[in-house]
Design a protein around this motif. Structure first.
Motif, PDB file in Angstrom:
ATOM      1  N   THR A  84      -1.913  -3.147  -3.535  1.00 42.64           N
ATOM      2  CA  THR A  84      -1.673  -3.342  -5.037  1.00 42.64           C
ATOM      3  C   THR A  84      -2.277  -2.069  -5.785  1.00 42.64           C
ATOM      4  O   THR A  84      -2.047  -1.956  -6.980  1.00 42.64           O
ATOM      5  CB  THR A  84      -2.341  -4.388  -5.502  1.00 42.64           C
ATOM      6  OG1 THR A  84      -3.859  -4.600  -4.950  1.00 42.64           O
ATOM      7  CG2 THR A  84      -1.819  -5.700  -4.980  1.00 42.64           C
ATOM      8  N   THR A  85      -2.748  -1.266  -5.034  1.00 43.52           N
ATOM      9  CA  THR A  85      -3.421   0.163  -5.900  1.00 43.52           C
ATOM     10  C   THR A  85      -2.391   1.204  -5.856  1.00 43.52           C
ATOM     11  O   THR A  85      -1.903   1.428  -5.003  1.00 43.52           O
ATOM     12  CB  THR A  85      -4.857   0.475  -5.264  1.00 43.52           C
ATOM     13  OG1 THR A  85      -5.838  -0.548  -5.129  1.00 43.52           O
ATOM     14  CG2 THR A  85      -5.339   1.711  -5.892  1.00 43.52           C
ATOM     15  N   SER A  86      -2.427   1.935  -6.879  1.00 46.68           N
ATOM     16  CA  SER A  86      -1.550   3.068  -7.023  1.00 46.68           C
ATOM     17  C   SER A  86      -2.154   4.288  -6.765  1.00 46.68           C
ATOM     18  O   SER A  86      -3.507   4.565  -7.141  1.00 46.68           O
ATOM     19  CB  SER A  86      -0.870   3.143  -8.722  1.00 46.68           C
ATOM     20  OG  SER A  86      -0.154   2.354  -8.708  1.00 46.68           O
ATOM     21  N   TYR A  87      -1.714   5.518  -5.901  1.00 42.55           N
ATOM     22  CA  TYR A  87      -2.581   6.434  -5.404  1.00 42.55           C
ATOM     23  C   TYR A  87      -1.616   7.350  -4.702  1.00 42.55           C
ATOM     24  O   TYR A  87      -0.332   7.314  -4.497  1.00 42.55           O
ATOM     25  CB  TYR A  87      -3.583   6.033  -4.368  1.00 42.55           C
ATOM     26  CG  TYR A  87      -2.927   5.441  -3.113  1.00 42.55           C
ATOM     27  CD1 TYR A  87      -2.168   6.079  -2.086  1.00 42.55           C
ATOM     28  CD2 TYR A  87      -3.047   4.106  -2.798  1.00 42.55           C
ATOM     29  CE1 TYR A  87      -1.596   5.517  -0.941  1.00 42.55           C
ATOM     30  CE2 TYR A  87      -2.407   3.427  -1.681  1.00 42.55           C
ATOM     31  CZ  TYR A  87      -1.876   4.285  -0.904  1.00 42.55           C
ATOM     32  OH  TYR A  87      -1.347   3.427   0.254  1.00 42.55           O
ATOM     33  N   ILE A  88      -1.991   8.773  -4.901  1.00 41.19           N
ATOM     34  CA  ILE A  88      -1.311   9.758  -4.207  1.00 41.19           C
ATOM     35  C   ILE A  88      -2.224  10.179  -2.924  1.00 41.19           C
ATOM     36  O   ILE A  88      -3.329  10.442  -2.937  1.00 41.19           O
ATOM     37  CB  ILE A  88      -1.161  11.104  -5.163  1.00 41.19           C
ATOM     38  CG1 ILE A  88      -0.474  10.741  -6.604  1.00 41.19           C
ATOM     39  CG2 ILE A  88      -0.552  12.361  -4.519  1.00 41.19           C
ATOM     40  CD1 ILE A  88      -0.858  11.841  -7.602  1.00 41.19           C
ATOM     41  N   LEU A  89      -1.303  10.282  -1.765  1.00 38.50           N
ATOM     42  CA  LEU A  89      -1.878  10.389  -0.464  1.00 38.50           C
ATOM     43  C   LEU A  89      -2.004  11.999  -0.188  1.00 38.50           C
ATOM     44  O   LEU A  89      -0.616  12.223  -0.066  1.00 38.50           O
ATOM     45  CB  LEU A  89      -1.458   9.411   0.489  1.00 38.50           C
ATOM     46  CG  LEU A  89      -1.825  10.059   1.792  1.00 38.50           C
ATOM     47  CD1 LEU A  89      -3.462   9.752   2.066  1.00 38.50           C
ATOM     48  CD2 LEU A  89      -1.345   8.833   2.912  1.00 38.50           C
ATOM     49  N   ASP A  90      -3.041  12.649  -0.172  1.00 36.98           N
ATOM     50  CA  ASP A  90      -2.810  14.007  -0.261  1.00 36.98           C
ATOM     51  C   ASP A  90      -3.121  14.605   1.103  1.00 36.98           C
ATOM     52  O   ASP A  90      -4.159  14.220   1.699  1.00 36.98           O
ATOM     53  CB  ASP A  90      -3.846  14.744  -1.134  1.00 36.98           C
ATOM     54  CG  ASP A  90      -3.941  16.357  -0.939  1.00 36.98           C
ATOM     55  OD1 ASP A  90      -2.718  16.951  -0.890  1.00 36.98           O
ATOM     56  OD2 ASP A  90      -5.014  17.045  -0.794  1.00 36.98           O
ATOM     57  N   GLY A  91      -2.134  15.498   1.706  1.00 35.02           N
ATOM     58  CA  GLY A  91      -2.466  16.068   3.111  1.00 35.02           C
ATOM     59  C   GLY A  91      -2.096  15.276   4.314  1.00 35.02           C
ATOM     60  O   GLY A  91      -2.334  15.811   5.423  1.00 35.02           O
ATOM     61  N   PHE A  92      -1.594  14.343   4.146  1.00 33.92           N
ATOM     62  CA  PHE A  92      -0.978  13.529   5.377  1.00 33.92           C
ATOM     63  C   PHE A  92       0.032  12.438   4.657  1.00 33.92           C
ATOM     64  O   PHE A  92      -0.083  12.098   3.735  1.00 33.92           O
ATOM     65  CB  PHE A  92      -2.066  12.520   5.542  1.00 33.92           C
ATOM     66  CG  PHE A  92      -1.924  11.815   6.981  1.00 33.92           C
ATOM     67  CD1 PHE A  92      -2.211  12.599   8.047  1.00 33.92           C
ATOM     68  CD2 PHE A  92      -1.399  10.682   7.067  1.00 33.92           C
ATOM     69  CE1 PHE A  92      -2.114  12.040   9.434  1.00 33.92           C
ATOM     70  CE2 PHE A  92      -1.279   9.968   8.163  1.00 33.92           C
ATOM     71  CZ  PHE A  92      -1.696  10.746   9.528  1.00 33.92           C
ATOM     72  N   PRO A  93       1.082  12.319   5.427  1.00 35.29           N
ATOM     73  CA  PRO A  93       1.477  12.706   6.899  1.00 35.29           C
ATOM     74  C   PRO A  93       1.899  14.155   6.697  1.00 35.29           C
ATOM     75  O   PRO A  93       2.614  14.650   5.666  1.00 35.29           O
ATOM     76  CB  PRO A  93       2.449  11.671   7.352  1.00 35.29           C
ATOM     77  CG  PRO A  93       3.286  11.437   6.187  1.00 35.29           C
ATOM     78  CD  PRO A  93       2.212  11.314   5.037  1.00 35.29           C
TER      79      PRO A  93
END
Length: 231
Positions: A84-93
């Protein structure tokens, strides 16, 4: 600043020098509910705390080997917030194999592909200088230091990164295309890839903000953006 009506789980892809860090930072400013999650920070934190998975990863690094996809996926999954959390995943995949492994557990719903011409990227790199102590980056074209060759904060000399050599960087771009092509195709097949074209960060940012509002903002926000674009 704007709000998100539903959770956005974002991955940013693009060639080295395409501006992934800049666009991520602008998204975080525009949408305060977004979090930045760095795979590199997750790895370093687990190694520093001596977790079981951190010890596994460290054993490969000490041996001079790449951390296997299976270990990296476990690291990421152990540290991601609730769906339910909004996020930007940096460096993967970084590869299709990593994306496939991640998708079985993480409902990524927006993949941004920054499409910047290689000639533009090479010009940026040719004019890029850094302060080695802090990592502050300057560009002689659009964000030069106040004093030529000196860091604005410390006054210490700026340097060129070793891998910013034009020929070295051309090789990096070619390698990126080889490795990332299948990754991009995977997300295209899943229907969550969005490609944005542009030569500057300022050209790309408004398009990106509009797309995020359209996909994840409230209906009034999306209608307002659409009306503004039609004018």
């Amino acid at each position: 600043m704007a709000s998100l009506a539903r959770a956005a789980r974002i991955i940013m892809v693009g060639c080295p020098g395409a501006g992934k860090g800049t666009q991520s930072a602008r998204l975080l400013t525009a949408f305060p509910s977004l979090q930045a999650i760095s795979s590199g920070n997750i790895l370093r934190d687990n190694v520093a705390r001596g977790t079981d998975i951190g010890k596994q990863a460290n054993s490969y690094m000490l041996a001079g080997s790449l951390v296997p996809d299976s270990v990296m996926v476990k690291l990421i999954l152990s540290s991601l917030p609730p769906a339910t959390t909004s996020y930007i995943l940096d460096g993967f995949p970084r590869t299709r194999a990593q994306a496939v492994a991640l998708s079985s557990s993480v409902p990524v719903n927006f993949v941004v592909n920054l499409d910047v011409p290689h000639a533009v990227i090479l010009d940026r790199i040719a004019n890029r200088w850094v302060h080695p102590g802090s990592g502050r980056v300057y560009n002689l074209t659009y964000s030069p230091p106040k004093v030529p060759g000196k860091d604005d904060v410390t006054g210490e000399p700026l340097v060129r990164r070793r891998d910013d050599d034009p020929e070295t960087f051309k090789a990096r771009l070619a390698k990126y295309e080889e490795v990332t092509g299948p990754l991009i195709e995977f997300y295209r097949e899943k229907g969550i890839l969005w490609t944005v074209h542009g030569e500057t960060s300022d050209e790309i940012t408004p398009k990106l903000l509009d797309e995020v509002i359209t996909r994840f903002g409230s209906e009034p926000q999306a209608q307002e953006r659409a009306a503004s674009a039609a004018q």
